[in-house]
Design a protein around this motif. Structure first.
Motif, PDB file in Angstrom:
ATOM      1  N   SER A 179       0.814  -1.204   0.000  1.00 18.61           N
ATOM      2  CA  SER A 179       0.000   0.000   0.000  1.00 18.61           C
ATOM      3  C   SER A 179       0.853   1.262   0.000  1.00 18.61           C
ATOM      4  N   VAL A 180       2.113   1.137   0.296  1.00 14.60           N
ATOM      5  CA  VAL A 180       2.989   2.295   0.321  1.00 14.60           C
ATOM      6  C   VAL A 180       3.821   2.331  -0.950  1.00 14.60           C
ATOM      7  N   LYS A 181       4.323   3.512  -1.248  1.00 11.62           N
ATOM      8  CA  LYS A 181       5.136   3.669  -2.438  1.00 11.62           C
ATOM      9  C   LYS A 181       6.448   2.916  -2.280  1.00 11.62           C
ATOM     10  N   THR A 182       6.874   2.250  -3.343  1.00  9.80           N
ATOM     11  CA  THR A 182       8.144   1.547  -3.316  1.00  9.80           C
ATOM     12  C   THR A 182       8.936   1.885  -4.568  1.00  9.80           C
ATOM     13  N   ALA A 183      10.233   1.630  -4.506  1.00  8.02           N
ATOM     14  CA  ALA A 183      11.058   1.678  -5.707  1.00  8.02           C
ATOM     15  C   ALA A 183      10.733   0.457  -6.563  1.00  8.02           C
ATOM     16  N   PRO A 184      11.040   0.484  -7.874  1.00  8.66           N
ATOM     17  CA  PRO A 184      10.766  -0.673  -8.729  1.00  8.66           C
ATOM     18  C   PRO A 184      11.475  -1.929  -8.222  1.00  8.66           C
ATOM     19  N   VAL A 185      10.757  -3.044  -8.237  1.00 11.32           N
ATOM     20  CA  VAL A 185      11.260  -4.331  -7.762  1.00 11.32           C
ATOM     21  C   VAL A 185      11.321  -5.304  -8.930  1.00 11.32           C
ATOM     22  N   LEU A 186      12.371  -6.127  -8.958  1.00 14.27           N
ATOM     23  CA  LEU A 186      12.499  -7.126 -10.011  1.00 14.27           C
ATOM     24  C   LEU A 186      11.300  -8.073 -10.016  1.00 14.27           C
ATOM     25  N   PRO A 187      10.729  -8.359 -11.182  1.00 12.26           N
ATOM     26  CA  PRO A 187       9.621  -9.322 -11.239  1.00 12.26           C
ATOM     27  C   PRO A 187       9.994 -10.680 -10.656  1.00 12.26           C
ATOM     28  N   GLU A 188      11.241 -11.114 -10.860  1.00 11.57           N
ATOM     29  CA  GLU A 188      11.671 -12.414 -10.334  1.00 11.57           C
ATOM     30  C   GLU A 188      11.623 -12.454  -8.814  1.00 11.57           C
ATOM     31  N   VAL A 189      11.948 -11.326  -8.187  1.00 10.88           N
ATOM     32  CA  VAL A 189      11.945 -11.267  -6.725  1.00 10.88           C
ATOM     33  C   VAL A 189      10.510 -11.253  -6.200  1.00 10.88           C
ATOM     34  N   ASN A 190       9.634 -10.487  -6.860  1.00 12.69           N
ATOM     35  CA  ASN A 190       8.225 -10.536  -6.484  1.00 12.69           C
ATOM     36  C   ASN A 190       7.670 -11.951  -6.608  1.00 12.69           C
ATOM     37  N   LEU A 247       8.678 -14.174  -3.670  1.00 10.57           N
ATOM     38  CA  LEU A 247       7.867 -13.884  -2.485  1.00 10.57           C
ATOM     39  C   LEU A 247       6.450 -14.440  -2.640  1.00 10.57           C
ATOM     40  N   GLU A 248       5.876 -14.293  -3.824  1.00 11.28           N
ATOM     41  CA  GLU A 248       4.540 -14.836  -4.068  1.00 11.28           C
ATOM     42  C   GLU A 248       4.537 -16.347  -3.888  1.00 11.28           C
ATOM     43  N   ASP A 249       5.562 -17.014  -4.441  1.00  8.30           N
ATOM     44  CA  ASP A 249       5.650 -18.470  -4.303  1.00  8.30           C
ATOM     45  C   ASP A 249       5.833 -18.862  -2.841  1.00  8.30           C
ATOM     46  N   GLY A 250       6.645 -18.091  -2.111  1.00 10.38           N
ATOM     47  CA  GLY A 250       6.862 -18.388  -0.699  1.00 10.38           C
ATOM     48  C   GLY A 250       5.582 -18.265   0.107  1.00 10.38           C
ATOM     49  N   ARG A 251       4.795 -17.215  -0.144  1.00 11.21           N
ATOM     50  CA  ARG A 251       3.526 -17.054   0.567  1.00 11.21           C
ATOM     51  C   ARG A 251       2.562 -18.190   0.231  1.00 11.21           C
ATOM     52  N   ALA A 252       2.529 -18.563  -1.058  1.00 14.76           N
ATOM     53  CA  ALA A 252       1.645 -19.656  -1.468  1.00 14.76           C
ATOM     54  C   ALA A 252       2.062 -20.974  -0.822  1.00 14.76           C
ATOM     55  N   ASP A 253       3.355 -21.199  -0.716  1.00 13.86           N
ATOM     56  CA  ASP A 253       3.838 -22.437  -0.102  1.00 13.86           C
ATOM     57  C   ASP A 253       3.493 -22.496   1.387  1.00 13.86           C
ATOM     58  N   VAL A 254       3.517 -21.356   2.052  1.00 11.77           N
ATOM     59  CA  VAL A 254       3.092 -21.337   3.460  1.00 11.77           C
ATOM     60  C   VAL A 254       1.629 -21.736   3.555  1.00 11.77           C
ATOM     61  N   GLU A 255       0.794 -21.173   2.667  1.00 11.45           N
ATOM     62  CA  GLU A 255      -0.628 -21.500   2.675  1.00 11.45           C
ATOM     63  C   GLU A 255      -0.862 -22.976   2.373  1.00 11.45           C
ATOM     64  N   ASN A 256      -0.023 -23.539   1.498  1.00 13.74           N
ATOM     65  CA  ASN A 256      -0.184 -24.946   1.109  1.00 13.74           C
ATOM     66  C   ASN A 256       0.548 -25.912   2.036  1.00 13.74           C
ATOM     67  N   ASN A 257       1.215 -25.344   3.056  1.00 17.34           N
ATOM     68  CA  ASN A 257       1.966 -26.142   4.033  1.00 17.34           C
ATOM     69  C   ASN A 257       3.151 -26.876   3.410  1.00 17.34           C
ATOM     70  N   VAL A 295      14.300  -2.236  -0.251  1.00 16.18           N
ATOM     71  CA  VAL A 295      15.115  -3.428   0.026  1.00 16.18           C
ATOM     72  C   VAL A 295      14.809  -3.954   1.424  1.00 16.18           C
ATOM     73  N   LYS A 296      14.701  -3.061   2.401  1.00 18.42           N
ATOM     74  CA  LYS A 296      14.382  -3.494   3.764  1.00 18.42           C
ATOM     75  C   LYS A 296      13.026  -4.207   3.807  1.00 18.42           C
ATOM     76  N   SER A 297      12.054  -3.684   3.066  1.00 18.21           N
ATOM     77  CA  SER A 297      10.723  -4.292   3.051  1.00 18.21           C
ATOM     78  C   SER A 297      10.759  -5.676   2.409  1.00 18.21           C
ATOM     79  N   LEU A 298      11.514  -5.830   1.328  1.00 17.89           N
ATOM     80  CA  LEU A 298      11.643  -7.135   0.693  1.00 17.89           C
ATOM     81  C   LEU A 298      12.265  -8.142   1.649  1.00 17.89           C
ATOM     82  N   ARG A 299      13.326  -7.718   2.335  1.00 18.25           N
ATOM     83  CA  ARG A 299      14.003  -8.608   3.274  1.00 18.25           C
ATOM     84  C   ARG A 299      13.100  -8.936   4.472  1.00 18.25           C
TER      85      ARG A 299
END
Length: 235
Positions: free
Chosen positions: A24-35, A38-48, A217-221
């Motif tokens: 919801s906050v403004k960020t600098a551009p992030v690499l699509p691969e890095v996004n 993170l998306e895969d990591g969140r999905a894996d948590v949901e899928n256990n 970068v801090k937010s990604l980490r």
């Protein structure tokens, strides 16, 4: 294998990737691969599938230490000290601005490292002269025994000569190294001159990442660390 580059001599805009919708906050551009990691990591948590979740998050967090080796390819002895100063300054800036959460350690050539930094007279990508360039690989490998391994490595190239053959200014090399290390940390190119991830104005190189770039970068980490925490079994 993926690559990103820094335009060295022309003030040209490069395409920026929009900030991820969930932020919801403004960020600098992030690499699509890095996004995507993170998306895969969140999905894996949901899928256990917690081991996979941790592996994806590790490819964003990159641990607390990045090891790099240095190669000089066609660089005169008289220029090598300046190259090393530029490299130390650039990595020192990222370390300081990330509050020491990530360190950069130079190791002897030939020993295993996360990044190889190559200083060369010229750097060319797709026929275009550039100030710097980085190839990287972020991969999650599953073994037959069920184990999962996260692997990251990068090859970073920095030019040491201007188009006219003169020595690249040390402060311009600083900008180039900070820019390419920014890609390692997950940032994409910015269209804004004055951003460390923006084009290099060789007459006015940037001395440090902007506050927005550092906070991104801090937010990604932080998000990667949160995924690891959620995926870690409670003792």
């Amino acid at each position: 294998m993926h690559g990103r580059r820094l335009l060295p001599f022309l003030l040209l805009a490069v395409a920026a990737v929009p900030a991820p919708a969930r932020m919801s906050v403004k960020t600098a551009p992030v690499l699509p691969e890095v996004n995507k990691q993170l998306e895969d990591g969140r999905a894996d948590v949901e899928n256990n599938t917690l081991t996979l979740a941790m592996a994806h998050a590790q490819l964003v967090l990159l641990g607390s230490e990045i090891k790099y080796s240095v190669l000089f390819q066609g660089v005169s002895k008289s220029q090598q000290a300046g190259c090393l100063r530029a490299l130390k300054y650039a990595t020192g800036q990222w370390k300081s601005l990330l509050d020491g959460a990530l360190t950069f350690t130079q190791i002897p050539d030939g020993q295993p490292s996360n990044i190889v930094v190559r200083f060369r007279p010229t750097v060319v990508m797709k026929g275009e002269q550039v100030a710097g360039y980085v190839n990287w690989k972020r991969s999650v490998d599953s073994e037959s025994d069920g184990s999962v391994h996260a692997q990251f490595n990068a090859d970073l190239q920095i030019r040491v000569k201007e188009l006219d053959g003169g020595a690249m200014p040390e402060n311009a090399m600083r900008h180039a190294v900070m820019h390419e290390m920014g890609h390692v940390l997950g940032l994409d190119d910015s269209p804004n001159v004055g951003d460390v991830m923006g084009p290099l104005d060789i007459a006015h190189p940037v001395a440090a990442p902007t506050a927005l770039e550092v906070q991104t970068v801090k937010s990604l980490r932080a998000e990667a660390a949160e995924i690891i925490q959620k995926a870690t079994p409670i003792q």
